[in-house]
Design a protein around this motif. Structure first.
Motif, short mmCIF file in Angstrom:
data_model
loop_
_atom_site.label_atom_id
_atom_site.label_comp_id
_atom_site.label_asym_id
_atom_site.label_seq_id
_atom_site.Cartn_x
_atom_site.Cartn_y
_atom_site.Cartn_z
N CYS A 1 41.20 44.40 49.71
CA CYS A 1 40.16 45.41 49.92
C CYS A 1 39.11 45.34 48.80
O CYS A 1 37.90 45.38 49.06
CB CYS A 1 40.81 46.78 49.96
SG CYS A 1 39.68 48.12 50.30
N SER A 2 39.58 45.18 47.55
CA SER A 2 38.65 45.09 46.41
C SER A 2 37.77 43.86 46.53
O SER A 2 36.59 43.90 46.18
CB SER A 2 39.43 44.99 45.10
OG SER A 2 40.29 46.09 44.98
N LYS B 1 36.86 42.41 49.31
CA LYS B 1 35.89 42.70 50.38
C LYS B 1 34.74 43.55 49.86
O LYS B 1 33.59 43.38 50.23
CB LYS B 1 36.59 43.41 51.53
CG LYS B 1 37.06 42.44 52.60
CD LYS B 1 37.64 43.19 53.78
CE LYS B 1 38.79 42.38 54.37
NZ LYS B 1 39.85 43.23 54.89
N MET B 2 35.10 44.51 48.98
CA MET B 2 34.06 45.40 48.46
C MET B 2 33.29 44.76 47.30
O MET B 2 32.37 45.36 46.75
CB MET B 2 34.69 46.72 48.00
CG MET B 2 35.13 47.58 49.19
SD MET B 2 36.33 48.83 48.71
CE MET B 2 35.35 49.80 47.59
N GLY B 3 33.70 43.57 46.91
CA GLY B 3 32.99 42.84 45.86
C GLY B 3 33.36 43.24 44.45
O GLY B 3 32.68 42.85 43.49
N ASN B 4 34.43 44.02 44.29
CA ASN B 4 34.85 44.43 42.95
C ASN B 4 35.54 43.32 42.17
O ASN B 4 35.48 43.25 40.96
CB ASN B 4 35.80 45.62 43.02
CG ASN B 4 35.12 46.84 43.61
OD1 ASN B 4 33.89 46.91 43.65
ND2 ASN B 4 35.90 47.78 44.10
N ILE B 5 36.24 42.45 42.90
CA ILE B 5 36.97 41.37 42.24
C ILE B 5 36.58 40.06 42.92
O ILE B 5 36.34 40.02 44.13
CB ILE B 5 38.50 41.54 42.42
CG1 ILE B 5 38.96 42.92 41.98
CG2 ILE B 5 39.27 40.46 41.66
CD1 ILE B 5 40.46 43.13 42.14
N LYS B 6 36.54 39.02 42.12
CA LYS B 6 36.32 37.70 42.71
C LYS B 6 37.66 37.06 42.97
O LYS B 6 38.58 37.19 42.16
CB LYS B 6 35.49 36.83 41.77
CG LYS B 6 34.00 37.07 41.95
CD LYS B 6 33.20 36.08 41.13
CE LYS B 6 31.76 36.55 41.08
NZ LYS B 6 31.17 36.32 39.78
#
Lengths: 124, 98
Positions: free
Chosen positions: A114-115, A117-122
């Motif tokens: 989920c992270s 997808k939201m761009g928080n983690i690569k």
């Protein structure tokens, strides 16, 4: 149905057990697997590792009122390693150790995916 | 077939299968019931009831018993299992140590 022969009949080869035959059929048809009902965990341990990620999600969602994580947690751990890499896996293990907490690998998988997808983690 | 050579297996719905004792003993669970002295009253008159096993599944299990005997005697054919019966059959087989 059978003729009685004198003396003990020497078996040629022991027949495969019915449990083993069923496990094989279940594995061959794993894509049709849904609600696994009350199926014993030790049997599911032999079958569920043959599921893809989507098939496993389907089995877990279809099986109501029962926690399959004793069998599926290790499978989710493998999906985690495969999809997010060994490095991310080691970090998560390390963090859990530091904080003395444990999360199920399915939950961890969902959070990380989920992270990403939201761009928080690569990824990787 | 003498009566003492047979055993009656009764399904959840009350359907009775009369089979050779030798065939029934393919199941470790049934073998224990039939051979342990005095512990299972109902097996003394050669009757075993399985309130958790449906007729369809018990029939399949009886077929397996005979198939297993034939297999052990060298007739190595395939035992066909309908995929839709697999899970229920597997649980019953597990219970019967078969």
């Amino acid at each position: 149905m059978f003729e009685k022969r004198s003396g003990r009949i020497r078996p040629f080869r022991e027949a495969p057990s019915l449990v083993d035959l069923c496990v094989k059929i279940a594995i061959d048809n794993v894509r049709y697997l849904g609600d696994v009902g009350e199926t014993d965990l030790h049997l599911l341990k032999r079958i569920l590792p043959h599921c893809t990620k989507d098939q496993l999600i389907h089995v877990e969602d279809s099986t109501v009122g029962r926690d399959l994580s004793p069998v599926t947690d290790v499978l989710w751990m493998q999906f985690y390693k495969k999809d997010f890499g060994e490095k991310s896996f080691n970090i998560v293990v390390e963090r859990m150790k530091e904080n003395k907490v444990t999360f199920g690998w399915k939950q961890l998988y969902e959070v990380i995916s989920c992270s990403i997808k939201m761009g928080n983690i690569k990824c990787k | 077939m003498k009566k003492e050579d047979t055993v009656k297996l009764i399904s959840a719905e009350g359907f009775e299968f009369v089979i050779d004792k030798e065939a029934a003993m393919v199941s470790q669970t049934i073998r224990n019931m039939l051979t342990s002295p005095g512990s299972f009253a109902e097996t003394q008159d050669g009757k075993v009831t399985f309130p958790e096993i449906s007729t369809t599944i018990l029939e399949k299990i009886c077929q397996y018993f005979y198939w297993s005997l034939q297999y052990a005697r060298g007739k190595e054919t395939d035992f066909h299992i309908e995929p839709e019966l697999t899970l229920e059959l597997m649980m019953a087989a597990n219970y019967l140590h078969t």
